[in-house]
Scaffold this motif. Structure first.
Motif, PDB file in Angstrom:
ATOM      1  N   ASN A 291     -52.185  97.554  45.347  1.00 29.14           N
ATOM      2  CA  ASN A 291     -52.844  96.693  44.348  1.00 29.14           C
ATOM      3  C   ASN A 291     -54.017  97.076  43.868  1.00 29.14           C
ATOM      4  OD1 ASN A 291     -50.436  95.414  44.048  1.00 29.14           O
ATOM      5  ND2 ASN A 291     -51.088  93.915  45.608  1.00 29.14           N
ATOM      6  N   VAL A 292     -54.799  97.666  45.039  1.00 25.69           N
ATOM      7  CA  VAL A 292     -56.343  97.912  44.806  1.00 25.69           C
ATOM      8  C   VAL A 292     -56.502  99.424  44.901  1.00 25.69           C
ATOM      9  CG1 VAL A 292     -58.633  97.762  45.807  1.00 25.69           C
ATOM     10  CG2 VAL A 292     -57.027  95.942  46.086  1.00 25.69           C
ATOM     11  N   ARG A 293     -56.861 100.101  43.614  1.00 21.78           N
ATOM     12  CA  ARG A 293     -57.114 101.340  43.569  1.00 21.78           C
ATOM     13  C   ARG A 293     -58.428 101.859  44.241  1.00 21.78           C
ATOM     14  NH1 ARG A 293     -56.495 102.864  37.793  1.00 21.78           N
ATOM     15  NH2 ARG A 293     -57.895 104.119  38.335  1.00 21.78           N
ATOM     16  N   PRO A 294     -58.414 102.885  45.022  1.00 19.29           N
ATOM     17  CA  PRO A 294     -59.821 103.414  45.515  1.00 19.29           C
ATOM     18  C   PRO A 294     -60.492 104.026  44.421  1.00 19.29           C
ATOM     19  CG  PRO A 294     -58.082 104.807  46.202  1.00 19.29           C
ATOM     20  CD  PRO A 294     -57.541 103.737  45.454  1.00 19.29           C
ATOM     21  N   ILE A 295     -61.957 103.782  44.631  1.00 21.29           N
ATOM     22  CA  ILE A 295     -62.879 104.384  43.610  1.00 21.29           C
ATOM     23  C   ILE A 295     -62.843 105.896  43.777  1.00 21.29           C
ATOM     24  CG2 ILE A 295     -65.313 104.417  42.765  1.00 21.29           C
ATOM     25  CD1 ILE A 295     -65.371 101.575  43.649  1.00 21.29           C
ATOM     26  N   LEU A 296     -63.404 106.469  45.036  1.00 21.00           N
ATOM     27  CA  LEU A 296     -63.527 107.713  45.245  1.00 21.00           C
ATOM     28  C   LEU A 296     -62.744 108.210  46.477  1.00 21.00           C
ATOM     29  CD1 LEU A 296     -67.158 108.472  44.860  1.00 21.00           C
ATOM     30  CD2 LEU A 296     -65.314 109.124  43.084  1.00 21.00           C
ATOM     31  N   SER A 297     -62.858 107.395  47.560  1.00 18.97           N
ATOM     32  CA  SER A 297     -62.184 107.781  48.920  1.00 18.97           C
ATOM     33  C   SER A 297     -60.972 107.167  49.009  1.00 18.97           C
ATOM     34  CB  SER A 297     -63.237 107.335  49.971  1.00 18.97           C
ATOM     35  OG  SER A 297     -64.487 107.981  49.787  1.00 18.97           O
ATOM     36  N   ALA A 298     -60.041 107.879  49.781  1.00 22.75           N
ATOM     37  CA  ALA A 298     -58.726 107.214  49.967  1.00 22.75           C
ATOM     38  C   ALA A 298     -58.758 106.628  51.256  1.00 22.75           C
ATOM     39  CB  ALA A 298     -57.626 108.423  50.066  1.00 22.75           C
ATOM     40  N   ASP A 299     -59.777 107.066  52.303  1.00 26.14           N
ATOM     41  CA  ASP A 299     -59.538 106.334  53.580  1.00 26.14           C
ATOM     42  C   ASP A 299     -61.129 106.609  54.148  1.00 26.14           C
ATOM     43  OD1 ASP A 299     -59.925 109.121  54.135  1.00 26.14           O
ATOM     44  OD2 ASP A 299     -58.336 109.320  55.722  1.00 26.14           O
ATOM     45  N   ARG A 300     -61.265 105.727  55.364  1.00 20.32           N
ATOM     46  CA  ARG A 300     -62.725 105.573  55.952  1.00 20.32           C
ATOM     47  C   ARG A 300     -63.138 107.091  56.294  1.00 20.32           C
ATOM     48  NH1 ARG A 300     -64.049 100.560  57.622  1.00 20.32           N
ATOM     49  NH2 ARG A 300     -62.322  99.406  57.704  1.00 20.32           N
TER      50      ARG A 300
ATOM     51  N   GLU B 284     -62.940 109.951  54.922  1.00 20.02           N
ATOM     52  CA  GLU B 284     -63.325 110.557  53.510  1.00 20.02           C
ATOM     53  C   GLU B 284     -64.567 109.924  53.050  1.00 20.02           C
ATOM     54  OE1 GLU B 284     -61.620 111.688  49.132  1.00 20.02           O
ATOM     55  OE2 GLU B 284     -60.250 110.912  50.429  1.00 20.02           O
ATOM     56  N   ALA B 285     -64.626 108.460  53.058  1.00 22.06           N
ATOM     57  CA  ALA B 285     -65.773 107.667  52.613  1.00 22.06           C
ATOM     58  C   ALA B 285     -66.930 108.263  53.688  1.00 22.06           C
ATOM     59  CB  ALA B 285     -65.643 106.273  52.687  1.00 22.06           C
ATOM     60  N   ARG B 286     -66.969 108.236  55.020  1.00 23.25           N
ATOM     61  CA  ARG B 286     -67.841 108.750  55.847  1.00 23.25           C
ATOM     62  C   ARG B 286     -68.188 110.001  55.556  1.00 23.25           C
ATOM     63  NH1 ARG B 286     -68.113 111.569  60.414  1.00 23.25           N
ATOM     64  NH2 ARG B 286     -69.482 110.855  61.949  1.00 23.25           N
ATOM     65  N   LYS B 287     -67.460 110.970  55.081  1.00 26.04           N
ATOM     66  CA  LYS B 287     -67.894 112.198  54.618  1.00 26.04           C
ATOM     67  C   LYS B 287     -68.738 112.560  53.621  1.00 26.04           C
ATOM     68  CE  LYS B 287     -63.900 114.887  56.782  1.00 26.04           C
ATOM     69  NZ  LYS B 287     -62.896 115.781  56.378  1.00 26.04           N
ATOM     70  N   ARG B 288     -68.328 111.437  52.584  1.00 25.06           N
ATOM     71  CA  ARG B 288     -68.993 111.259  51.394  1.00 25.06           C
ATOM     72  C   ARG B 288     -70.640 110.845  51.745  1.00 25.06           C
ATOM     73  NH1 ARG B 288     -66.147 112.009  46.793  1.00 25.06           N
ATOM     74  NH2 ARG B 288     -63.929 111.788  47.170  1.00 25.06           N
ATOM     75  N   VAL B 289     -70.685 109.881  52.570  1.00 32.56           N
ATOM     76  CA  VAL B 289     -71.819 109.268  52.975  1.00 32.56           C
ATOM     77  C   VAL B 289     -72.699 110.443  53.643  1.00 32.56           C
ATOM     78  CG1 VAL B 289     -73.218 107.609  54.563  1.00 32.56           C
ATOM     79  CG2 VAL B 289     -71.186 106.988  53.179  1.00 32.56           C
ATOM     80  N   LEU B 290     -72.381 111.086  54.494  1.00 34.39           N
ATOM     81  CA  LEU B 290     -72.964 112.080  55.325  1.00 34.39           C
ATOM     82  C   LEU B 290     -73.370 113.239  54.358  1.00 34.39           C
ATOM     83  CD1 LEU B 290     -70.873 112.429  58.407  1.00 34.39           C
ATOM     84  CD2 LEU B 290     -73.086 111.445  58.082  1.00 34.39           C
ATOM     85  N   ASN B 291     -72.796 113.692  53.392  1.00 35.81           N
ATOM     86  CA  ASN B 291     -73.041 114.744  52.357  1.00 35.81           C
ATOM     87  C   ASN B 291     -74.055 114.069  51.361  1.00 35.81           C
ATOM     88  OD1 ASN B 291     -71.201 116.494  53.153  1.00 35.81           O
ATOM     89  ND2 ASN B 291     -69.723 115.865  51.749  1.00 35.81           N
ATOM     90  N   LEU B 292     -74.099 112.926  51.010  1.00 37.11           N
ATOM     91  CA  LEU B 292     -75.270 112.147  50.257  1.00 37.11           C
ATOM     92  C   LEU B 292     -76.346 112.200  51.274  1.00 37.11           C
ATOM     93  CD1 LEU B 292     -76.326 110.685  47.911  1.00 37.11           C
ATOM     94  CD2 LEU B 292     -75.581 108.688  49.000  1.00 37.11           C
ATOM     95  N   TYR B 293     -76.400 111.698  52.474  1.00 38.04           N
ATOM     96  CA  TYR B 293     -77.594 111.863  53.361  1.00 38.04           C
ATOM     97  C   TYR B 293     -78.195 113.200  53.481  1.00 38.04           C
ATOM     98  CZ  TYR B 293     -80.481 111.076  57.383  1.00 38.04           C
ATOM     99  OH  TYR B 293     -81.580 110.837  58.379  1.00 38.04           O
TER     100      TYR B 293
ATOM    101  N   ASP C 292     -68.063 103.385  48.585  1.00 39.82           N
ATOM    102  CA  ASP C 292     -67.870 104.555  47.447  1.00 39.82           C
ATOM    103  C   ASP C 292     -68.931 103.800  46.466  1.00 39.82           C
ATOM    104  OD1 ASP C 292     -66.047 105.864  48.825  1.00 39.82           O
ATOM    105  OD2 ASP C 292     -64.546 105.195  47.257  1.00 39.82           O
ATOM    106  N   MET C 293     -69.032 102.755  45.987  1.00 34.45           N
ATOM    107  CA  MET C 293     -70.096 102.306  44.916  1.00 34.45           C
ATOM    108  C   MET C 293     -71.567 102.687  45.340  1.00 34.45           C
ATOM    109  SD  MET C 293     -70.461 101.228  41.912  1.00 34.45           S
ATOM    110  CE  MET C 293     -68.525 100.737  41.721  1.00 34.45           C
ATOM    111  N   LEU C 294     -71.837 102.641  46.867  1.00 36.64           N
ATOM    112  CA  LEU C 294     -73.176 102.752  47.121  1.00 36.64           C
ATOM    113  C   LEU C 294     -73.333 104.241  47.252  1.00 36.64           C
ATOM    114  CD1 LEU C 294     -73.211 100.246  50.235  1.00 36.64           C
ATOM    115  CD2 LEU C 294     -74.505 100.166  48.038  1.00 36.64           C
TER     116      LEU C 294
END
Length: 124
Positions: free
Chosen positions: A13-22, A24-33, A77-79
């Motif tokens: 019911n809820v589509r992810p924005i970018l990341s499919a799981d935690r 992947e989201a963690r990797k995106r945060v680390l890459n941004l940092y 993902d939004m952050l």
């Protein structure tokens, strides 16, 4: 078994924005940092702010640690998206010096205690 089924339905019911799981989201945060960390010396030089590179990196760490308790993947993902936009605006020098210095502004002002200060600020 029933909880797994409920999770599956919720994910459908809820589509992810970018990341499919935690992870992947963690990797995106680390890459941004890391991207912010690498760009800080250039931002300090381009904007000529009265802060050292180390002070800016400490502020970067503080800003990321403010959001460390966020667990919803969509919010993370939004952050990350907002952080990428901020980085792009900073690197492209679309901001002014005041926008960069706003990160060091105290977020809460102490309430006035004496009568005259309360009167001037409009508090009862």
């Amino acid at each position: 078994m029933a909880s797994r089924e409920a999770v599956r339905r919720a994910i459908q019911n809820v589509r992810p924005i970018l990341s499919a799981d935690r992870e992947e989201a963690r990797k995106r945060v680390l890459n941004l940092y890391k991207a912010w960390y690498r760009q800080i010396p250039y931002i300090v030089m381009d904007y000529d702010i009265p802060k050292s590179v180390e002070q800016c990196r400490e502020k970067l760490r503080e800003e990321f640690l403010k959001q460390r308790n966020v667990t919803d993947i969509r919010v993370i993902d939004m952050l990350v998206i907002k952080g990428q936009m901020e980085l792009q605006e900073s690197v492209a020098i679309w901001k002014q010096k005041g926008h960069i210095m706003r990160y060091w502004q105290e977020s809460c002002e102490p309430k006035p205690t004496d009568f005259l200060s309360k009167f001037l600020t409009g508090h009862n």
